[in-house]
Design an enzyme around this catalytic site. Structure first.
Site, short mmCIF file in Angstrom:
data_model
loop_
_atom_site.label_atom_id
_atom_site.label_comp_id
_atom_site.label_asym_id
_atom_site.label_seq_id
_atom_site.Cartn_x
_atom_site.Cartn_y
_atom_site.Cartn_z
N GLU B 78 -1.24 -90.27 44.89
CA GLU B 78 0.03 -90.99 45.00
C GLU B 78 0.33 -91.75 43.78
O GLU B 78 1.29 -92.76 43.76
CB GLU B 78 0.02 -91.93 46.27
CG GLU B 78 -0.26 -91.44 47.56
CD GLU B 78 0.01 -92.09 48.65
OE1 GLU B 78 0.72 -91.90 49.42
OE2 GLU B 78 -0.82 -93.20 48.86
N HIS B 97 0.25 -100.47 45.77
CA HIS B 97 0.50 -99.68 47.20
C HIS B 97 -0.67 -99.83 47.99
O HIS B 97 -1.85 -99.95 47.65
CB HIS B 97 0.55 -98.40 46.88
CG HIS B 97 0.81 -97.36 47.97
ND1 HIS B 97 1.78 -97.52 48.98
CD2 HIS B 97 -0.25 -96.51 48.65
CE1 HIS B 97 1.32 -96.64 49.91
NE2 HIS B 97 0.28 -96.10 49.65
N HIS B 99 -2.09 -100.76 52.31
CA HIS B 99 -1.97 -100.43 53.98
C HIS B 99 -2.42 -101.81 54.69
O HIS B 99 -3.38 -101.56 55.51
CB HIS B 99 -2.59 -99.34 54.31
CG HIS B 99 -2.63 -98.05 53.36
ND1 HIS B 99 -3.58 -97.80 52.39
CD2 HIS B 99 -1.72 -97.24 53.18
CE1 HIS B 99 -3.08 -96.92 51.66
NE2 HIS B 99 -2.09 -96.34 52.13
N HIS B 166 2.99 -95.49 57.48
CA HIS B 166 2.22 -95.50 56.13
C HIS B 166 1.61 -96.88 55.73
O HIS B 166 0.47 -97.13 55.51
CB HIS B 166 2.83 -94.56 55.32
CG HIS B 166 2.08 -94.28 54.22
ND1 HIS B 166 2.41 -93.24 52.95
CD2 HIS B 166 1.05 -94.88 53.40
CE1 HIS B 166 1.78 -93.25 52.30
NE2 HIS B 166 0.67 -94.13 52.21
#
Lengths: 273, 273, 273, 273
Positions: B78, B97, B99, B166
């Protein structure tokens, strides 16, 4: 090959420690692996808290969950969960039965578990099983072969089954995939409950679930997560030593004992940090 | 100047460890920093759990997310998230990025994230992005440049974007501001969910949000929090050593290796506490 | 026999540390055991946070909660909880009074606690008691014998009683069963609240509860969990040394002091890991 | 007497570390104590995360929150919270401003905080204050003396005030009572939210609240809890050393430096466990 078997049994204990450290397992629950060369047998620790299990605690059982060799070890009363799933599902090579606190609210409420984020895609469809439906009032443990076989039927072609008022059983094609499914399946349940409290749940489409599960089950993903969890059990002082020749291990343990002193020592020095 | 670059790359790894220790990152997620002297390049670790990344794992990429120098390292699939945001936003110098479990319930439920306490003001407006809208069923990873560019468009002039089912991507003008926004943004989401359960949510007025964000993004605030989080990774044994000359680091790592032995040693002695 | 008594008192302190480590107890709460040879007496630590209690802090009390021998120790103001339950229930040999955060929401809301998973079956029926009903406005502590006797009546033939706006008191036929009931009773409450938030609660049938409680209270189950919790207090540095001859222990502590140096040393070496 | 002052300042830092360890404070928030011999002055650390504050970081301020002696230290921008409350409330000798995650949902939702278990009785009535009501849009920090005075008026004769979209400020007649109120006030909020989710909240009667608060504020209670929390910061490696003669402490720190080497050494050996 004996070295490969020893590595596999060591990996089983590492998996058990990881699942304890990640709070999927507590004093109860168990993890097993199918024998890599004899699909009619599997390895599982003797009766004790999984976090405390050592390679020397492993016993080799038939798919009827009988010891291959006589043992004085007390065995898990629910070992038939493993044996009956291995019988019904030749593609399954590792099984975990657990009572994770993230998953139990679904087993208690009957609310459906669905994948709500990409890493939860590895759950697939999660069916329910209620021991009471077929067997009436019991002590709620899956002890009889018929109970294990009923659970295996409920699992069907899926990878996780919720056991009403009890817990869950999870399957994998290998140990690392199993651990990945257990941990991120646990995360998925926690997140699903929290999103549900916010008033709406948006789950993966069938296409997303399929594509994403395939991607996340590749070794690149499962190994990246495995290495992370291994570091955590090392920091927690939970990294198991491999069994060594002089150990008092049972037959399985002895089979696994292979020139592991160097690695054992390295593990110990990590623990001292 | 090479010393300054080495310090920046060390700070990137410190940031990564902090975000792991504060539970914003787990086995997945990644953090990057734009090259301080060449805005067309950025640094990001190779493919591994962010908590485990070392300075020697850093690679230098173009804004098309291609390695500047050949590397044998496996890279994050990614990485385009970072490259495309650096392309679209010259003011952004650091990207994460993640989660985080505090943020995901909002990415799953679609409930709007709003600042509900002063430290959450640094979030600003938080838009949503759904990869499915433009790209249909995918493996849910932001792999193609077009996917990264779409995410960057959704981010627009803001500092955090929620990715449906996501996770989230967060931007900053520097590393410490980014970490501050990630951690207190995570806290804000957790508190918003809890206040929501109590039946009412009172959010910052537009004027409060603007004045408070400006105040909290000053170095006096971000450094005070940074020093606190650094102490915590030191106590957790997570403080990274800087790369040293003899390391097997890639070009980025080698560029960063500058007389850091003294500091490395000091770090180690802290770990022993 | 003195050795057996020493072992029992050590086990009481181990239980106290386990319940602190498992977050059933905090700065407050207390655990006691009935004298194994004189059912008219029981042992309980002096007034201090239970996690900090040592074998040398134990005092021996009559069932009227008066010290058998003069002591300068300050005693728990709520000791009558223990004495009055031992009076009313000859089958009870261990008692814990606690304010676990998992259980208190039920004591505050008045919502009924029911067993929702197999390990919660050991709770049985859980009655409520409200000190205000019989005694009006008080300082909410169970200080007078009449208050303790009222609580014991509310417990009746059961094993746990919820005290409105205060906490819970739990009983056992032995120390390990008590600890098992406290910890898994706490888990049961947590899971019940979470399932309730999901919109439905499916509890054990009467038949399941009876069969399952009988099974889980066997030593095979309680010892498996005990060994796991002991490992956790060892890792946390909380394993108590037994009192030794030269200690300044009170009469109870001195009675318990028996050539325990070897074990104490072993415990210490475990702590160093 | 200088020894008594040194002990008080050390206790202030111990309190600060306890409140960090118990998660009442994080990177932000602060704790102060009134000068025991000059009620027109108080001590508070310089601007840094409270967990990191040392005795040598303490500064002595007037009730207008101006340094008594010139200092190069950066000071907390919100120090007027402390000065204005000490002005308005001669009975208050210790103050804590915090943003505990248990308390913030009430500051965000506006839901009333009421005592729901005996240890929460020390909260008393908890009023709200909204900086926006009187001062409009600000950076949400209590920086101006008028803002601090407004907050002190909202606190009135009570012991805790909730600050909308910001946090809480808590007062005590001494440091240990303050810490007790902060920690169990935090617990009370957590339990209130959880009971509320179960559908009903049963709070203390006025009579219970009064009798119970009086009982729990006695030194027997606050010291029992204090000793427990001290053990926890010792185990976490957070026990502060007292400042020593050779330290680079400011005037307050130097005043506090008194033959503390022995105790400092003991603390260090505890940390090594």
């Amino acid at each position: 090959m004996p070295g490969a078997l020893a590595d596999l049994l060591h990996e089983l204990i590492v998996a058990t420690r990881i699942l304890a450290n990640e709070r999927v397992l507590d004093a109860f629950g168990h993890v097993s692996v199918r024998h890599p060369h004899d699909p009619q047998r599997y390895f599982i620790p003797r009766h004790r808290a999984p976090e405390l299990a050592e390679v020397s605690d492993l016993v080799e059982l038939t798919l009827d969950s009988e010891p291959v060799r006589p043992t004085e070890f007390r065995l898990y009363s629910e070992k038939v969960i493993h044996g009956e799933i291995y019988k019904a599902r030749p593609d399954v090579h590792a099984v975990c039965h657990h009572h994770a606190h993230t998953v139990l609210p679904f087993a208690i409420s009957g609310q459906q578990v669905v994948p709500v984020f990409h890493l939860g895609a590895v759950l697939g469809h999660v069916p329910f099983w209620d021991q009471r439906d077929e067997f009436g009032d019991t002590n709620m443990l899956v002890v009889k072969p018929a109970e294990g076989a009923s659970l295996a039927r409920a699992l069907g072609p899926h990878w996780m089954v919720l056991m009403r008022r009890h817990g869950a059983t999870v399957a994998g094609t290998n140990i690392r995939e199993l651990v990945f499914r257990c941990v991120f399946g646990s995360d998925n349940c926690k997140l699903l409950a929290q999103a549900s409290a916010l008033g709406h749940v948006d789950s993966l489409s069938a296409g997303e679930a399929k594509l994403t599960a395939a991607h996340q089950q590749r070794p690149a993903s499962t190994t990246r997560a495995w290495d992370y969890w291994v570091r955590h059990i090392e920091r927690a002082g939970l990294m198991p030593a491999k069994a060594v020749e002089k150990s008092s291990a049972g037959p399985a343990g002895r089979a696994a004992a292979k020139s592991t002193k160097t690695r054992g020592a390295k593990t110990k020095s990590r623990k001292r940090r």
